[in-house]
Design a protein around this motif. Sequence first.
Motif, PDB file in Angstrom:
ATOM      1  N   ASN A   1       8.175   1.107  -4.612  1.00 47.16           N
ATOM      2  CA  ASN A   1       7.006   1.019  -5.491  1.00 47.16           C
ATOM      3  C   ASN A   1       6.328  -0.336  -5.317  1.00 47.16           C
ATOM      4  OD1 ASN A   1       7.357   3.565  -6.599  1.00 47.16           O
ATOM      5  ND2 ASN A   1       8.728   2.800  -8.178  1.00 47.16           N
ATOM      6  N   SER A   2       4.998  -0.338  -5.364  1.00 46.46           N
ATOM      7  CA  SER A   2       4.168  -1.541  -5.260  1.00 46.46           C
ATOM      8  C   SER A   2       4.240  -2.229  -3.899  1.00 46.46           C
ATOM      9  CB  SER A   2       4.511  -2.551  -6.363  1.00 46.46           C
ATOM     10  OG  SER A   2       4.343  -1.966  -7.636  1.00 46.46           O
ATOM     11  N   LEU A   3       4.789  -1.552  -2.881  1.00 46.90           N
ATOM     12  CA  LEU A   3       4.784  -2.063  -1.516  1.00 46.90           C
ATOM     13  C   LEU A   3       3.543  -1.498  -0.830  1.00 46.90           C
ATOM     14  CD1 LEU A   3       6.428  -3.709   0.606  1.00 46.90           C
ATOM     15  CD2 LEU A   3       7.401  -1.515   1.343  1.00 46.90           C
ATOM     16  N   ILE A   4       2.694  -2.383  -0.333  1.00 41.58           N
ATOM     17  CA  ILE A   4       1.409  -1.981   0.243  1.00 41.58           C
ATOM     18  C   ILE A   4       1.438  -2.216   1.756  1.00 41.58           C
ATOM     19  CG2 ILE A   4      -1.086  -2.365   0.203  1.00 41.58           C
ATOM     20  CD1 ILE A   4      -0.638  -3.500  -2.696  1.00 41.58           C
ATOM     21  N   TYR A   5       1.247  -1.170   2.507  1.00 41.74           N
ATOM     22  CA  TYR A   5       1.244  -1.226   3.968  1.00 41.74           C
ATOM     23  C   TYR A   5       0.017  -1.993   4.453  1.00 41.74           C
ATOM     24  CZ  TYR A   5       1.014   0.525   8.786  1.00 41.74           C
ATOM     25  OH  TYR A   5       0.945   0.624  10.158  1.00 41.74           O
ATOM     26  N   LEU A   6       0.240  -2.957   5.363  1.00 40.31           N
ATOM     27  CA  LEU A   6      -0.863  -3.726   5.961  1.00 40.31           C
ATOM     28  C   LEU A   6      -1.074  -3.369   7.426  1.00 40.31           C
ATOM     29  CD1 LEU A   6      -0.104  -7.289   4.506  1.00 40.31           C
ATOM     30  CD2 LEU A   6      -1.681  -5.567   3.610  1.00 40.31           C
ATOM     31  N   GLY A   7       0.009  -3.151   8.160  1.00 42.15           N
ATOM     32  CA  GLY A   7      -0.111  -2.861   9.587  1.00 42.15           C
ATOM     33  C   GLY A   7       1.253  -2.716  10.222  1.00 42.15           C
ATOM     34  N   LYS A   8       1.266  -2.711  11.575  1.00 43.49           N
ATOM     35  CA  LYS A   8       2.531  -2.478  12.280  1.00 43.49           C
ATOM     36  C   LYS A   8       2.527  -3.219  13.613  1.00 43.49           C
ATOM     37  CE  LYS A   8       5.669   1.295  13.339  1.00 43.49           C
ATOM     38  NZ  LYS A   8       6.578   1.107  12.237  1.00 43.49           N
ATOM     39  N   PHE A   9       3.689  -3.792  13.951  1.00 40.24           N
ATOM     40  CA  PHE A   9       3.905  -4.365  15.269  1.00 40.24           C
ATOM     41  C   PHE A   9       4.093  -3.209  16.251  1.00 40.24           C
ATOM     42  CE2 PHE A   9       5.260  -7.975  12.750  1.00 40.24           C
ATOM     43  CZ  PHE A   9       4.941  -9.082  13.532  1.00 40.24           C
TER      44      PHE A   9
ATOM     45  N   ALA B   1      10.743   0.169  10.528  1.00 34.66           N
ATOM     46  CA  ALA B   1      10.879  -1.033  11.345  1.00 34.66           C
ATOM     47  C   ALA B   1       9.547  -1.329  12.038  1.00 34.66           C
ATOM     48  CB  ALA B   1      11.985  -0.845  12.369  1.00 34.66           C
ATOM     49  N   GLY B   2       9.121  -2.577  11.949  1.00 34.34           N
ATOM     50  CA  GLY B   2       7.861  -3.002  12.555  1.00 34.34           C
ATOM     51  C   GLY B   2       6.693  -3.051  11.578  1.00 34.34           C
ATOM     52  N   ASP B   3       6.880  -2.496  10.382  1.00 34.08           N
ATOM     53  CA  ASP B   3       5.801  -2.506   9.383  1.00 34.08           C
ATOM     54  C   ASP B   3       5.607  -3.897   8.787  1.00 34.08           C
ATOM     55  OD1 ASP B   3       5.490   0.205   9.719  1.00 34.08           O
ATOM     56  OD2 ASP B   3       6.125   0.762   7.692  1.00 34.08           O
ATOM     57  N   ILE B   4       4.363  -4.235   8.558  1.00 33.00           N
ATOM     58  CA  ILE B   4       3.996  -5.435   7.811  1.00 33.00           C
ATOM     59  C   ILE B   4       3.450  -4.921   6.484  1.00 33.00           C
ATOM     60  CG2 ILE B   4       2.501  -7.457   7.722  1.00 33.00           C
ATOM     61  CD1 ILE B   4       2.269  -7.211  10.780  1.00 33.00           C
ATOM     62  N   ALA B   5       3.974  -5.446   5.389  1.00 25.40           N
ATOM     63  CA  ALA B   5       3.570  -4.960   4.071  1.00 25.40           C
ATOM     64  C   ALA B   5       3.454  -6.129   3.096  1.00 25.40           C
ATOM     65  CB  ALA B   5       4.587  -3.938   3.567  1.00 25.40           C
ATOM     66  N   TYR B   6       2.885  -5.819   1.957  1.00 24.84           N
ATOM     67  CA  TYR B   6       2.739  -6.795   0.882  1.00 24.84           C
ATOM     68  C   TYR B   6       3.419  -6.221  -0.352  1.00 24.84           C
ATOM     69  CZ  TYR B   6       0.519  -9.496  -2.832  1.00 24.84           C
ATOM     70  OH  TYR B   6       0.288 -10.281  -3.937  1.00 24.84           O
ATOM     71  N   TYR B   7       4.358  -6.994  -0.931  1.00 25.46           N
ATOM     72  CA  TYR B   7       5.034  -6.556  -2.147  1.00 25.46           C
ATOM     73  C   TYR B   7       4.326  -7.214  -3.331  1.00 25.46           C
ATOM     74  CZ  TYR B   7       8.696  -5.217  -5.395  1.00 25.46           C
ATOM     75  OH  TYR B   7       9.387  -4.671  -6.461  1.00 25.46           O
ATOM     76  N   ALA B   8       3.502  -6.419  -4.013  1.00 26.81           N
ATOM     77  CA  ALA B   8       2.606  -6.938  -5.051  1.00 26.81           C
ATOM     78  C   ALA B   8       3.313  -7.658  -6.202  1.00 26.81           C
ATOM     79  CB  ALA B   8       1.720  -5.813  -5.576  1.00 26.81           C
ATOM     80  N   PRO B   9       4.418  -7.145  -6.765  1.00 22.88           N
ATOM     81  CA  PRO B   9       5.010  -7.839  -7.918  1.00 22.88           C
ATOM     82  C   PRO B   9       5.439  -9.283  -7.620  1.00 22.88           C
ATOM     83  CG  PRO B   9       5.909  -5.621  -7.753  1.00 22.88           C
ATOM     84  CD  PRO B   9       5.103  -5.873  -6.504  1.00 22.88           C
ATOM     85  N   TRP B  10       5.914  -9.540  -6.416  1.00 24.92           N
ATOM     86  CA  TRP B  10       6.393 -10.878  -6.077  1.00 24.92           C
ATOM     87  C   TRP B  10       5.342 -11.700  -5.334  1.00 24.92           C
ATOM     88  CZ3 TRP B  10      11.926  -9.743  -3.766  1.00 24.92           C
ATOM     89  CH2 TRP B  10      12.745  -9.244  -4.789  1.00 24.92           C
ATOM     90  N   GLY B  11       4.325 -11.046  -4.786  1.00 23.18           N
ATOM     91  CA  GLY B  11       3.302 -11.761  -4.025  1.00 23.18           C
ATOM     92  C   GLY B  11       3.782 -12.203  -2.658  1.00 23.18           C
ATOM     93  N   ASN B  12       4.660 -11.394  -2.036  1.00 25.18           N
ATOM     94  CA  ASN B  12       5.180 -11.809  -0.733  1.00 25.18           C
ATOM     95  C   ASN B  12       4.821 -10.840   0.387  1.00 25.18           C
ATOM     96  OD1 ASN B  12       7.589 -10.211  -2.049  1.00 25.18           O
ATOM     97  ND2 ASN B  12       7.998 -10.212   0.149  1.00 25.18           N
TER      98      ASN B  12
ATOM     99  N   PRO C   1      -2.024   2.707  -2.539  1.00 26.92           N
ATOM    100  CA  PRO C   1      -1.120   3.752  -3.032  1.00 26.92           C
ATOM    101  C   PRO C   1      -0.020   3.136  -3.886  1.00 26.92           C
ATOM    102  CG  PRO C   1      -1.077   3.618  -0.613  1.00 26.92           C
ATOM    103  CD  PRO C   1      -2.013   2.573  -1.107  1.00 26.92           C
ATOM    104  N   ASN C   2       0.704   3.964  -4.621  1.00 20.93           N
ATOM    105  CA  ASN C   2       1.754   3.478  -5.526  1.00 20.93           C
ATOM    106  C   ASN C   2       2.948   2.868  -4.815  1.00 20.93           C
ATOM    107  OD1 ASN C   2       0.279   4.246  -7.742  1.00 20.93           O
ATOM    108  ND2 ASN C   2       1.214   6.269  -7.856  1.00 20.93           N
ATOM    109  N   GLY C   3       3.182   3.267  -3.577  1.00 21.39           N
ATOM    110  CA  GLY C   3       4.335   2.755  -2.848  1.00 21.39           C
ATOM    111  C   GLY C   3       4.262   3.112  -1.378  1.00 21.39           C
ATOM    112  N   HIS C   4       5.272   2.639  -0.634  1.00 14.48           N
ATOM    113  CA  HIS C   4       5.299   2.865   0.812  1.00 14.48           C
ATOM    114  C   HIS C   4       6.749   2.989   1.261  1.00 14.48           C
ATOM    115  CE1 HIS C   4       4.307   2.496   5.034  1.00 14.48           C
ATOM    116  NE2 HIS C   4       5.062   1.419   5.149  1.00 14.48           N
ATOM    117  N   SER C   5       6.994   3.889   2.182  1.00 10.01           N
ATOM    118  CA  SER C   5       8.314   4.034   2.806  1.00 10.01           C
ATOM    119  C   SER C   5       8.267   3.267   4.117  1.00 10.01           C
ATOM    120  CB  SER C   5       8.606   5.513   3.050  1.00 10.01           C
ATOM    121  OG  SER C   5       9.851   5.642   3.687  1.00 10.01           O
ATOM    122  N   ALA C   6       8.745   2.032   4.100  1.00 13.55           N
ATOM    123  CA  ALA C   6       8.607   1.140   5.245  1.00 13.55           C
ATOM    124  C   ALA C   6       9.518   1.523   6.399  1.00 13.55           C
ATOM    125  CB  ALA C   6       8.887  -0.290   4.825  1.00 13.55           C
TER     126      ALA C   6
END
Length: 165
Positions: free
Chosen positions: A135-143, A111-122, A104-109
């Motif tokens: 924008n460009s924050l990709i949800y991976l999972g959650k603690f 607390a506890g979310d693990i995500a990947y920020y595509a522009p910076w690669g972090n 998706p284009n973005g994510h509303s993170a």
Amino acid sequence: MMQEIKPDFSVVGGIALLVLILGISACTEAKTNAEQPAAKKKVSSMNIRFDIEGSVEPVFVRLKDSPTTQDFIKQLPLTLELTDYAVTEKIAYLPKKLTSQGAPNGHSAKAGDIAYYAPWGNLAIFYKDFDGIANSLIYLGKFDTLPKAFSGNKPFKVTISIDSK
């Protein structure tokens, strides 16, 4: 008087040839699939383990299956130093950028979310809710429960690996 029936060898030969070709084709396909490199195969385990520096107990996380998550899992195990960013999240740069295919284009993170920020690669692990959609924050999972180490200001190391349970 009985008439002698002669088999038509062109039909019998054609059927035999067809069976032979189908058998060779099936063997070749099975061999190709077996020799496929690990990087091309889909990783089935979606559970990861965080071993936090100075902590006795590891933390386990279930990831959402996506092309980005599959890319992340292929880089494991990783030892990363997490540093604080914007008093909201811990971040660490990954060795290689992950795909953002189908994300998706973005994510509303939260607390506890693990995500990947595509522009910076972090990798980003949120210990506070993010106000708005990044924008460009990709949800991976959650603690399930975020360890206390994530809410402090000090950088710390984590080793992330595939959970073998």
